[in-house]
Write a protein that holds these residues in place. Structure first.
Motif, PDB file in Angstrom:
ATOM      1  N   ALA A  55       0.862  -1.191   0.000  1.00  0.00           N
ATOM      2  CA  ALA A  55       0.000   0.000   0.000  1.00  0.00           C
ATOM      3  C   ALA A  55       0.891   1.232   0.000  1.00  0.00           C
ATOM      4  O   ALA A  55       2.106   1.148   0.212  1.00  0.00           O
ATOM      5  N   GLU A  56       0.271   2.359  -0.220  1.00  0.00           N
ATOM      6  CA  GLU A  56       0.991   3.623  -0.108  1.00  0.00           C
ATOM      7  C   GLU A  56       1.360   3.847   1.362  1.00  0.00           C
ATOM      8  O   GLU A  56       0.673   3.369   2.273  1.00  0.00           O
ATOM      9  N   THR A  57       2.409   4.591   1.590  1.00  0.00           N
ATOM     10  CA  THR A  57       2.886   4.857   2.943  1.00  0.00           C
ATOM     11  C   THR A  57       1.789   5.456   3.814  1.00  0.00           C
ATOM     12  O   THR A  57       1.609   5.055   4.970  1.00  0.00           O
ATOM     13  N   GLU A  58       1.015   6.391   3.269  1.00  0.00           N
ATOM     14  CA  GLU A  58      -0.053   7.037   4.042  1.00  0.00           C
ATOM     15  C   GLU A  58      -1.090   6.019   4.532  1.00  0.00           C
ATOM     16  O   GLU A  58      -1.569   6.102   5.669  1.00  0.00           O
ATOM     17  N   THR A  59      -1.423   5.049   3.694  1.00  0.00           N
ATOM     18  CA  THR A  59      -2.385   4.012   4.092  1.00  0.00           C
ATOM     19  C   THR A  59      -1.842   3.206   5.264  1.00  0.00           C
ATOM     20  O   THR A  59      -2.560   2.956   6.242  1.00  0.00           O
ATOM     21  N   PHE A  60      -0.568   2.805   5.186  1.00  0.00           N
ATOM     22  CA  PHE A  60       0.024   2.055   6.295  1.00  0.00           C
ATOM     23  C   PHE A  60       0.093   2.898   7.560  1.00  0.00           C
ATOM     24  O   PHE A  60      -0.129   2.399   8.658  1.00  0.00           O
ATOM     25  N   GLN A  61       0.392   4.177   7.429  1.00  0.00           N
ATOM     26  CA  GLN A  61       0.427   5.043   8.611  1.00  0.00           C
ATOM     27  C   GLN A  61      -0.934   5.041   9.297  1.00  0.00           C
ATOM     28  O   GLN A  61      -1.019   4.953  10.518  1.00  0.00           O
ATOM     29  N   GLN A  62      -1.991   5.128   8.512  1.00  0.00           N
ATOM     30  CA  GLN A  62      -3.337   5.111   9.081  1.00  0.00           C
ATOM     31  C   GLN A  62      -3.633   3.772   9.757  1.00  0.00           C
ATOM     32  O   GLN A  62      -4.246   3.736  10.825  1.00  0.00           O
ATOM     33  N   ILE A  63      -3.185   2.676   9.163  1.00  0.00           N
ATOM     34  CA  ILE A  63      -3.389   1.354   9.762  1.00  0.00           C
ATOM     35  C   ILE A  63      -2.604   1.247  11.061  1.00  0.00           C
ATOM     36  O   ILE A  63      -3.142   0.833  12.096  1.00  0.00           O
ATOM     37  N   PHE A  64      -1.332   1.620  11.036  1.00  0.00           N
ATOM     38  CA  PHE A  64      -0.476   1.493  12.217  1.00  0.00           C
ATOM     39  C   PHE A  64      -0.953   2.380  13.366  1.00  0.00           C
ATOM     40  O   PHE A  64      -0.769   2.036  14.527  1.00  0.00           O
ATOM     41  N   GLY A  66      -4.059   3.065  13.937  1.00  0.00           N
ATOM     42  CA  GLY A  66      -5.391   2.648  14.337  1.00  0.00           C
ATOM     43  C   GLY A  66      -6.519   3.468  13.728  1.00  0.00           C
ATOM     44  O   GLY A  66      -7.671   3.339  14.124  1.00  0.00           O
ATOM     45  N   GLU A  67      -6.205   4.306  12.740  1.00  0.00           N
ATOM     46  CA  GLU A  67      -7.218   5.138  12.100  1.00  0.00           C
ATOM     47  C   GLU A  67      -7.935   4.410  10.967  1.00  0.00           C
ATOM     48  O   GLU A  67      -9.007   4.825  10.538  1.00  0.00           O
ATOM     49  N   LEU A  68      -7.324   3.329  10.453  1.00  0.00           N
ATOM     50  CA  LEU A  68      -7.887   2.587   9.333  1.00  0.00           C
ATOM     51  C   LEU A  68      -7.766   1.101   9.630  1.00  0.00           C
ATOM     52  O   LEU A  68      -6.681   0.613   9.934  1.00  0.00           O
ATOM     53  N   ASN A  69      -8.863   0.400   9.542  1.00  0.00           N
ATOM     54  CA  ASN A  69      -8.879  -1.041   9.750  1.00  0.00           C
ATOM     55  C   ASN A  69      -8.256  -1.709   8.522  1.00  0.00           C
ATOM     56  O   ASN A  69      -8.613  -1.366   7.392  1.00  0.00           O
ATOM     57  N   PRO A  70      -7.324  -2.660   8.720  1.00  0.00           N
ATOM     58  CA  PRO A  70      -6.686  -3.321   7.578  1.00  0.00           C
ATOM     59  C   PRO A  70      -7.684  -3.994   6.636  1.00  0.00           C
ATOM     60  O   PRO A  70      -7.516  -3.951   5.418  1.00  0.00           O
ATOM     61  N   THR A  71      -8.727  -4.602   7.174  1.00  0.00           N
ATOM     62  CA  THR A  71      -9.732  -5.257   6.334  1.00  0.00           C
ATOM     63  C   THR A  71     -10.464  -4.228   5.476  1.00  0.00           C
ATOM     64  O   THR A  71     -10.690  -4.451   4.279  1.00  0.00           O
ATOM     65  N   ASN A  72     -10.802  -3.100   6.073  1.00  0.00           N
ATOM     66  CA  ASN A  72     -11.457  -2.035   5.313  1.00  0.00           C
ATOM     67  C   ASN A  72     -10.544  -1.488   4.219  1.00  0.00           C
ATOM     68  O   ASN A  72     -11.009  -1.180   3.114  1.00  0.00           O
ATOM     69  N   ALA A  73      -9.252  -1.353   4.522  1.00  0.00           N
ATOM     70  CA  ALA A  73      -8.295  -0.875   3.526  1.00  0.00           C
ATOM     71  C   ALA A  73      -8.224  -1.852   2.348  1.00  0.00           C
ATOM     72  O   ALA A  73      -8.196  -1.439   1.184  1.00  0.00           O
ATOM     73  N   MET A  89      -5.033 -12.517   7.766  1.00  0.00           N
ATOM     74  CA  MET A  89      -6.134 -12.355   8.724  1.00  0.00           C
ATOM     75  C   MET A  89      -5.618 -12.358  10.172  1.00  0.00           C
ATOM     76  O   MET A  89      -6.077 -11.577  11.002  1.00  0.00           O
ATOM     77  N   ARG A  90      -4.658 -13.237  10.466  1.00  0.00           N
ATOM     78  CA  ARG A  90      -4.061 -13.246  11.816  1.00  0.00           C
ATOM     79  C   ARG A  90      -3.361 -11.927  12.097  1.00  0.00           C
ATOM     80  O   ARG A  90      -3.452 -11.384  13.195  1.00  0.00           O
ATOM     81  N   LEU A  91      -2.662 -11.421  11.111  1.00  0.00           N
ATOM     82  CA  LEU A  91      -1.967 -10.142  11.264  1.00  0.00           C
ATOM     83  C   LEU A  91      -2.957  -9.011  11.469  1.00  0.00           C
ATOM     84  O   LEU A  91      -2.749  -8.148  12.321  1.00  0.00           O
ATOM     85  N   ALA A  92      -4.039  -9.022  10.711  1.00  0.00           N
ATOM     86  CA  ALA A  92      -5.060  -7.968  10.848  1.00  0.00           C
ATOM     87  C   ALA A  92      -5.636  -7.963  12.266  1.00  0.00           C
ATOM     88  O   ALA A  92      -5.887  -6.893  12.821  1.00  0.00           O
ATOM     89  N   SER A  93      -5.813  -9.141  12.853  1.00  0.00           N
ATOM     90  CA  SER A  93      -6.350  -9.180  14.216  1.00  0.00           C
ATOM     91  C   SER A  93      -5.350  -8.624  15.221  1.00  0.00           C
ATOM     92  O   SER A  93      -5.742  -8.026  16.217  1.00  0.00           O
ATOM     93  N   LEU A  94      -4.057  -8.775  14.956  1.00  0.00           N
ATOM     94  CA  LEU A  94      -3.042  -8.193  15.846  1.00  0.00           C
ATOM     95  C   LEU A  94      -2.997  -6.672  15.704  1.00  0.00           C
ATOM     96  O   LEU A  94      -2.791  -5.965  16.683  1.00  0.00           O
ATOM     97  N   LEU A  95      -3.174  -6.190  14.477  1.00  0.00           N
ATOM     98  CA  LEU A  95      -3.051  -4.763  14.213  1.00  0.00           C
ATOM     99  C   LEU A  95      -4.356  -4.006  14.438  1.00  0.00           C
ATOM    100  O   LEU A  95      -4.342  -2.815  14.675  1.00  0.00           O
ATOM    101  N   GLY A  96      -5.475  -4.711  14.307  1.00  0.00           N
ATOM    102  CA  GLY A  96      -6.781  -4.062  14.391  1.00  0.00           C
ATOM    103  C   GLY A  96      -7.158  -3.767  15.772  1.00  0.00           C
ATOM    104  O   GLY A  96      -7.405  -2.842  16.343  1.00  0.00           O
TER     105      GLY A  96
END
Length: 96
Positions: A55-64, A66-73, A89-96
């Protein structure tokens, strides 16, 4: 080593809270480079992985942050996943 990647590694390690990941995942942050998450946590790297998230850096910043859910992205087409979807999916649950 870019400041963006260093900041992303720190943010991921904070988010993981000292836990590792039971697999290997590579995050490709646009043109800034890539980082890895494995059993030891997050680090800079470009190794082979079970799953690669791009993804673009900005998208990852939002995920990291907590502003953007990885599944939604992913569903919005802002995040692409290549490899083991179960690991993603396991990673998304750790990050979400």
């Amino acid at each position: 080593m870019s400041e963006t990647l260093t900041t992303a590694v720190e943010a991921l390690n904070d988010k993981l809270g000292g836990q590792g990941f039971d697999g290997t995942a590579k995050f490709v942050l646009g043109d800034d480079g890539s980082l890895m998450i494995d059993s030891d946590g997050a680090r800079l790297g470009d190794d082979d992985a079970d799953v690669t998230l791009t993804a673009e850096t900005e998208t990852f910043q939002q995920i990291f942050e907590g502003e953007l859910n990885p599944t939604n992205a992913f569903m919005a087409g802002k995040l692409t996943i290549d490899g083991d979807m179960g690991a993603a999916m396991r990673l998304a649950s750790l990050l979400g």
